[in-house]
Motif scaffolding. Structure first.
Motif, PDB file in Angstrom:
ATOM      1  N   GLU A   1       0.812  -1.221   0.000  1.00  0.00           N
ATOM      2  CA  GLU A   1       0.000   0.000   0.000  1.00  0.00           C
ATOM      3  C   GLU A   1       0.845   1.270   0.000  1.00  0.00           C
ATOM      4  OE1 GLU A   1      -2.617  -0.520   3.363  1.00  0.00           O
ATOM      5  OE2 GLU A   1      -3.925  -1.907   2.259  1.00  0.00           O
ATOM      6  N   ILE A   2       2.088   1.179   0.473  1.00  0.00           N
ATOM      7  CA  ILE A   2       2.963   2.355   0.456  1.00  0.00           C
ATOM      8  C   ILE A   2       4.048   2.231  -0.622  1.00  0.00           C
ATOM      9  CG2 ILE A   2       2.487   3.047   2.827  1.00  0.00           C
ATOM     10  CD1 ILE A   2       5.206   1.818   3.626  1.00  0.00           C
ATOM     11  N   GLY A   3       3.820   1.333  -1.575  1.00  0.00           N
ATOM     12  CA  GLY A   3       4.705   1.218  -2.726  1.00  0.00           C
ATOM     13  C   GLY A   3       5.957   0.384  -2.498  1.00  0.00           C
ATOM     14  N   ILE A   4       5.916  -0.497  -1.513  1.00  0.00           N
ATOM     15  CA  ILE A   4       7.067  -1.356  -1.237  1.00  0.00           C
ATOM     16  C   ILE A   4       6.649  -2.802  -1.464  1.00  0.00           C
ATOM     17  CG2 ILE A   4       8.744  -2.140   0.488  1.00  0.00           C
ATOM     18  CD1 ILE A   4       8.314   0.565   1.927  1.00  0.00           C
ATOM     19  N   SER A   5       7.366  -3.457  -2.350  1.00  0.00           N
ATOM     20  CA  SER A   5       7.095  -4.872  -2.624  1.00  0.00           C
ATOM     21  C   SER A   5       8.086  -5.712  -1.821  1.00  0.00           C
ATOM     22  CB  SER A   5       7.253  -5.145  -4.115  1.00  0.00           C
ATOM     23  OG  SER A   5       7.023  -6.514  -4.381  1.00  0.00           O
ATOM     24  N   ILE A   6       7.543  -6.608  -1.003  1.00  0.00           N
ATOM     25  CA  ILE A   6       8.408  -7.510  -0.245  1.00  0.00           C
ATOM     26  C   ILE A   6       8.030  -8.951  -0.566  1.00  0.00           C
ATOM     27  CG2 ILE A   6       8.780  -5.868   1.633  1.00  0.00           C
ATOM     28  CD1 ILE A   6       6.906  -7.629   3.376  1.00  0.00           C
ATOM     29  N   ILE A   7       8.992  -9.816  -0.363  1.00  0.00           N
ATOM     30  CA  ILE A   7       8.704 -11.238  -0.461  1.00  0.00           C
ATOM     31  C   ILE A   7       9.146 -11.880   0.847  1.00  0.00           C
ATOM     32  CG2 ILE A   7       8.924 -11.302  -2.971  1.00  0.00           C
ATOM     33  CD1 ILE A   7      11.608 -12.758  -2.526  1.00  0.00           C
ATOM     34  N   ILE A   8       8.445 -12.906   1.219  1.00  0.00           N
ATOM     35  CA  ILE A   8       8.809 -13.684   2.396  1.00  0.00           C
ATOM     36  C   ILE A   8       9.760 -14.769   1.904  1.00  0.00           C
ATOM     37  CG2 ILE A   8       7.969 -15.088   4.318  1.00  0.00           C
ATOM     38  CD1 ILE A   8       7.116 -12.029   4.300  1.00  0.00           C
ATOM     39  N   THR A   9      11.000 -14.700   2.346  1.00  0.00           N
ATOM     40  CA  THR A   9      12.021 -15.628   1.858  1.00  0.00           C
ATOM     41  C   THR A   9      12.078 -16.904   2.682  1.00  0.00           C
ATOM     42  OG1 THR A   9      13.717 -14.532   3.205  1.00  0.00           O
ATOM     43  CG2 THR A   9      13.437 -13.775   0.910  1.00  0.00           C
ATOM     44  N   ASP A  10      11.535 -16.856   3.882  1.00  0.00           N
ATOM     45  CA  ASP A  10      11.516 -18.049   4.731  1.00  0.00           C
ATOM     46  C   ASP A  10      10.440 -17.873   5.787  1.00  0.00           C
ATOM     47  OD1 ASP A  10      12.325 -20.573   5.467  1.00  0.00           O
ATOM     48  OD2 ASP A  10      14.337 -19.994   6.058  1.00  0.00           O
TER      49      ASP A  10
ATOM     50  N   TYR B   1       9.254 -23.331  15.265  1.00  0.00           N
ATOM     51  CA  TYR B   1       7.984 -23.394  15.992  1.00  0.00           C
ATOM     52  C   TYR B   1       6.892 -22.592  15.277  1.00  0.00           C
ATOM     53  CZ  TYR B   1      11.141 -25.354  19.325  1.00  0.00           C
ATOM     54  OH  TYR B   1      12.095 -26.163  19.910  1.00  0.00           O
ATOM     55  N   GLY B   2       7.175 -22.188  14.026  1.00  0.00           N
ATOM     56  CA  GLY B   2       6.190 -21.454  13.241  1.00  0.00           C
ATOM     57  C   GLY B   2       5.957 -20.045  13.723  1.00  0.00           C
ATOM     58  N   LEU B   3       6.969 -19.459  14.375  1.00  0.00           N
ATOM     59  CA  LEU B   3       6.796 -18.140  14.979  1.00  0.00           C
ATOM     60  C   LEU B   3       7.687 -17.070  14.357  1.00  0.00           C
ATOM     61  CD1 LEU B   3       6.604 -19.264  18.735  1.00  0.00           C
ATOM     62  CD2 LEU B   3       4.728 -18.917  17.113  1.00  0.00           C
ATOM     63  N   ALA B   4       8.311 -17.374  13.205  1.00  0.00           N
ATOM     64  CA  ALA B   4       9.208 -16.400  12.588  1.00  0.00           C
ATOM     65  C   ALA B   4       9.139 -16.464  11.068  1.00  0.00           C
ATOM     66  CB  ALA B   4      10.646 -16.656  13.052  1.00  0.00           C
ATOM     67  N   ILE B   5       9.442 -15.319  10.475  1.00  0.00           N
ATOM     68  CA  ILE B   5       9.541 -15.202   9.022  1.00  0.00           C
ATOM     69  C   ILE B   5      10.783 -14.376   8.702  1.00  0.00           C
ATOM     70  CG2 ILE B   5       7.055 -15.389   8.596  1.00  0.00           C
ATOM     71  CD1 ILE B   5       6.973 -12.312   8.275  1.00  0.00           C
ATOM     72  N   ASP B   6      11.280 -14.507   7.474  1.00  0.00           N
ATOM     73  CA  ASP B   6      12.333 -13.642   6.949  1.00  0.00           C
ATOM     74  C   ASP B   6      11.779 -12.981   5.698  1.00  0.00           C
ATOM     75  OD1 ASP B   6      14.070 -14.587   8.918  1.00  0.00           O
ATOM     76  OD2 ASP B   6      15.004 -16.058   7.592  1.00  0.00           O
ATOM     77  N   PHE B   7      12.223 -11.748   5.453  1.00  0.00           N
ATOM     78  CA  PHE B   7      11.726 -11.033   4.273  1.00  0.00           C
ATOM     79  C   PHE B   7      12.876 -10.409   3.506  1.00  0.00           C
ATOM     80  CE2 PHE B   7      12.182  -7.493   7.160  1.00  0.00           C
ATOM     81  CZ  PHE B   7      12.422  -6.378   6.350  1.00  0.00           C
ATOM     82  N   ALA B   8      12.582  -9.998   2.293  1.00  0.00           N
ATOM     83  CA  ALA B   8      13.500  -9.236   1.454  1.00  0.00           C
ATOM     84  C   ALA B   8      12.662  -8.257   0.632  1.00  0.00           C
ATOM     85  CB  ALA B   8      14.291 -10.161   0.538  1.00  0.00           C
ATOM     86  N   LEU B   9      13.318  -7.269   0.084  1.00  0.00           N
ATOM     87  CA  LEU B   9      12.654  -6.308  -0.791  1.00  0.00           C
ATOM     88  C   LEU B   9      12.697  -6.817  -2.230  1.00  0.00           C
ATOM     89  CD1 LEU B   9      14.316  -3.029   0.570  1.00  0.00           C
ATOM     90  CD2 LEU B   9      12.093  -3.980   1.206  1.00  0.00           C
ATOM     91  N   GLN B  10      11.695  -6.438  -2.997  1.00  0.00           N
ATOM     92  CA  GLN B  10      11.677  -6.785  -4.414  1.00  0.00           C
ATOM     93  C   GLN B  10      11.604  -5.481  -5.206  1.00  0.00           C
ATOM     94  OE1 GLN B  10       8.549  -9.464  -5.614  1.00  0.00           O
ATOM     95  NE2 GLN B  10       9.781 -10.198  -7.323  1.00  0.00           N
TER      96      GLN B  10
END
Length: 175
Positions: free
Chosen positions: A51-60, A95-104
């Motif tokens: 919504e603010i013009g930032i594309s992210i992907i969840i890498t893990d 334990y399903g309680l974390a994610i990692d992200f990166a910018l696209q």
């Protein structure tokens, strides 16, 4: 002599309590996917960033203890640089309680650039995503004191890795 007796007695009480806590939760299986609250917050993070013009992907996201062990070996027994100090069962990802992200980028390149300003508003896209994540209840790995893990976001629900290893889960502390 009295102090020693009191200390032994306290040790027995604390040990019994810890043993009881371990027994209470120890038969629970390990999670196999993201916790529903983390999943929902992950989706909201992607949406609000967009919504603010930032594309992210969840890498893990969720990863098994075996996958964690393989990542742990990177830079140790396999090629590459060390990316984690957590072995299998010692990461909130397990334990399903974390994610990692990166910018696209607009060119569909995946980057981990903390200074990149793709939406050209004068602010780091990375830090804008981190602020959204914190507002959603995530803790950011960039705030860690020992090992800065900039792509890492987690929700620990007040649970330590030790408690999670014992079998305690977020449902035990949130109601």
């Amino acid at each position: 002599m009295k102090i020693r007796t009191i200390l032994v007695f306290l040790f027995i009480i604390v040990s019994g309590y810890l043993f009881f806590q371990y027994q209470k939760y120890s038969s629970r299986p390990m999670p196999t996917e993201l916790h529903p609250i983390v999943e929902e917050s992950k989706e909201e993070l992607v949406k609000q960033a967009d919504e603010i013009g930032i594309s992210i992907i969840i890498t893990d996201s969720f990863r098994s203890a075996e996958e964690q062990d393989a990542i742990y070996q990177q830079g140790r027994e396999t090629e590459g640089t060390i990316v984690t100090y957590a072995q299998g069962g010692e990461s909130y990802h397990n334990y399903g309680l974390a994610i990692d992200f990166a910018l696209q980028t607009n060119e569909n390149n995946v980057i981990w650039d903390l200074e990149y300003d793709g939406n050209q508003n004068g602010e780091s896209d990375w830090m804008e995503v981190v602020e959204i994540a914190k507002d959603l209840g995530f803790t950011w790995g960039g705030d860690f004191t020992r090992f800065k893990d900039y792509p890492h976001l987690q929700m620990d629900f007040g649970l330590s890795i030790r408690e999670l290893k014992w079998g305690k889960r977020p449902e035990d502390v949130i109601d």
